[in-house]
Design an enzyme around this catalytic site. Sequence first.
Site, PDB file in Angstrom:
ATOM      1  N   VAL A   1       0.840  -1.193   0.000  1.00 56.66           N
ATOM      2  CA  VAL A   1       0.000   0.000   0.000  1.00 56.66           C
ATOM      3  C   VAL A   1       0.877   1.246   0.000  1.00 56.66           C
ATOM      4  O   VAL A   1       1.863   1.333   0.719  1.00 56.66           O
ATOM      5  CB  VAL A   1      -0.928   0.013   1.241  1.00 56.66           C
ATOM      6  N   CYS A   2       0.473   2.221  -0.801  1.00 58.70           N
ATOM      7  CA  CYS A   2       1.208   3.487  -0.902  1.00 58.70           C
ATOM      8  C   CYS A   2       0.288   4.626  -0.479  1.00 58.70           C
ATOM      9  O   CYS A   2      -0.501   5.116  -1.284  1.00 58.70           O
ATOM     10  CB  CYS A   2       1.687   3.686  -2.338  1.00 58.70           C
ATOM     11  N   ILE A   3       0.358   5.003   0.795  1.00 56.49           N
ATOM     12  CA  ILE A   3      -0.367   6.176   1.282  1.00 56.49           C
ATOM     13  C   ILE A   3       0.571   6.960   2.191  1.00 56.49           C
ATOM     14  O   ILE A   3       1.494   6.404   2.780  1.00 56.49           O
ATOM     15  CB  ILE A   3      -1.685   5.815   2.020  1.00 56.49           C
TER      16      ILE A   3
END
Length: 197
Positions: free
Chosen positions: A101-103
């Site tokens: 996940v890329c946040i």
Amino acid sequence: MPATQASLLLQKQLRDLCKKPVDGFSAGLVDESDVFEWSVSIMGPPDTLYEGGFFNAIMSFPKNYPNSPPTVRFTSEMWHPNGECFSSVIVNPIFYPDGKVCISILHPPGDDPNGYELATERWSPVHTVCDTSFFWLLASCDYALQVESIVLSIISMLSGPNDESPANVDAAKQWRDSREEFRKRVSRCVRKSQEML
């Protein structure tokens, strides 16, 4: 192996989450002997394309937690702009190819070298709730907020994909240019997640 500050903190966070469950997700250890690897199940948020889905992920904590953020990697098939696809699996545009996940909340603290995020949007230990340097106060601190805020950020991400800084460019492009095809692909992921129950 002696318990470290990070392992004791993670044990407390998991205990707190088990005592006070939060709607939309559940968490447990992947292996009872490793408090640094959590199995997380996230329910697709209501009134979103992911509604009805049950998505599994692994949350891996670094040994210097909470000074550095954990990583979150979906193990369920996912299609979203803020994640990448892994193997033959479809993932969200905010995911990397391995399902990561890329946040912002999972990015290391400090200034963004690319200039897309403010330092306040990136990872920060919750010193405002309780200073970790006073380890003896750990029992009175509410550190479960850190893990809860990570998972709630992921649930929020599912509610509103960010296609301006995607990890999965193909999903972001489909989200922008072919919303119906994007919807169909997410719908397949939701059905598949339900079949895995």
